[in-house]
Design a protein around this motif. Sequence first.
Motif, short mmCIF file in Angstrom:
data_model
loop_
_atom_site.label_atom_id
_atom_site.label_comp_id
_atom_site.label_asym_id
_atom_site.label_seq_id
_atom_site.Cartn_x
_atom_site.Cartn_y
_atom_site.Cartn_z
N GLY A 36 0.71 -1.23 -0.03
CA GLY A 36 -0.17 0.06 -0.03
C GLY A 36 0.87 1.19 0.01
O GLY A 36 0.59 2.15 -0.59
N ASN A 40 1.00 4.28 -2.78
CA ASN A 40 1.05 5.60 -2.59
C ASN A 40 2.10 6.55 -3.05
O ASN A 40 1.97 7.55 -3.50
CB ASN A 40 0.61 5.85 -1.14
CG ASN A 40 -0.43 5.18 -0.75
OD1 ASN A 40 -1.62 5.10 -1.28
ND2 ASN A 40 -0.90 5.04 0.68
N LEU A 72 -5.61 11.83 -4.02
CA LEU A 72 -5.75 10.41 -4.10
C LEU A 72 -4.93 9.63 -3.32
O LEU A 72 -5.25 8.68 -2.53
CB LEU A 72 -5.34 9.92 -5.51
CG LEU A 72 -6.26 10.18 -6.72
CD1 LEU A 72 -5.75 9.88 -8.05
CD2 LEU A 72 -7.60 9.46 -6.49
N VAL A 73 -3.82 10.12 -2.97
CA VAL A 73 -2.93 9.59 -2.09
C VAL A 73 -3.42 9.79 -0.44
O VAL A 73 -3.37 8.67 0.18
CB VAL A 73 -1.46 10.23 -2.08
CG1 VAL A 73 -0.54 9.80 -0.86
CG2 VAL A 73 -1.02 9.75 -3.31
N THR A 75 -6.42 10.22 0.41
CA THR A 75 -7.69 9.18 0.28
C THR A 75 -7.29 7.64 0.85
O THR A 75 -7.59 6.95 1.22
CB THR A 75 -8.43 9.37 -0.69
OG1 THR A 75 -9.04 10.69 -1.10
CG2 THR A 75 -9.71 8.48 -0.67
N ALA A 76 -6.22 7.34 -0.14
CA ALA A 76 -5.55 6.01 -0.13
C ALA A 76 -5.02 5.65 1.37
O ALA A 76 -5.11 4.78 1.89
CB ALA A 76 -4.46 5.80 -1.06
N ILE A 79 -8.13 4.93 3.63
CA ILE A 79 -8.51 3.69 3.23
C ILE A 79 -7.45 2.69 3.92
O ILE A 79 -8.06 1.58 4.13
CB ILE A 79 -9.03 3.52 1.87
CG1 ILE A 79 -10.10 4.61 1.61
CG2 ILE A 79 -9.43 2.08 1.49
CD1 ILE A 79 -10.52 4.79 0.22
N GLY A 80 -6.58 2.77 3.57
CA GLY A 80 -5.54 1.87 3.88
C GLY A 80 -5.33 1.42 5.38
O GLY A 80 -5.16 0.20 6.00
#
Length: 123
Positions: A36, A40, A72-73, A75-76, A79-80
């Motif tokens: 992950g 990222n 995006l990062v 958000t990731a 979520i991660g």
Amino acid sequence: MEGLVATGLGMVTACGVYLLLRGRTFPVVLGLSLLGYAVNVFIFAMGRLWMNAHPILGAHEGPITDPLPQALVLTAIVIGFATTGFIVELALRSAHENGSDHVDGREPGVPLSGSAAERREEG
């Protein structure tokens, strides 16, 4: 600098895949986390790093940076983190139910008849 980032991403990805192929649940969780992180950093690197560039269109002169990779990062990452917490809980529950933290649910070399579930039912 691009070579250094690419080499670092390759090393982190290789370590993540290696840990995913281990037999215990804790290294598998670490491998998923490393993969992950590698994704990222890859997304962030694809957005390029701009110096003195404005992220919002307006009356500014000069280069404009793309804010999408950073969004995006971010958000990731959120979520991660939630997914890692869920996977850790699943691993703990599996270890409690099976009596082993091996990903197959039993220790290598132990026959199927000696599983923890059958021992619980007998006792």
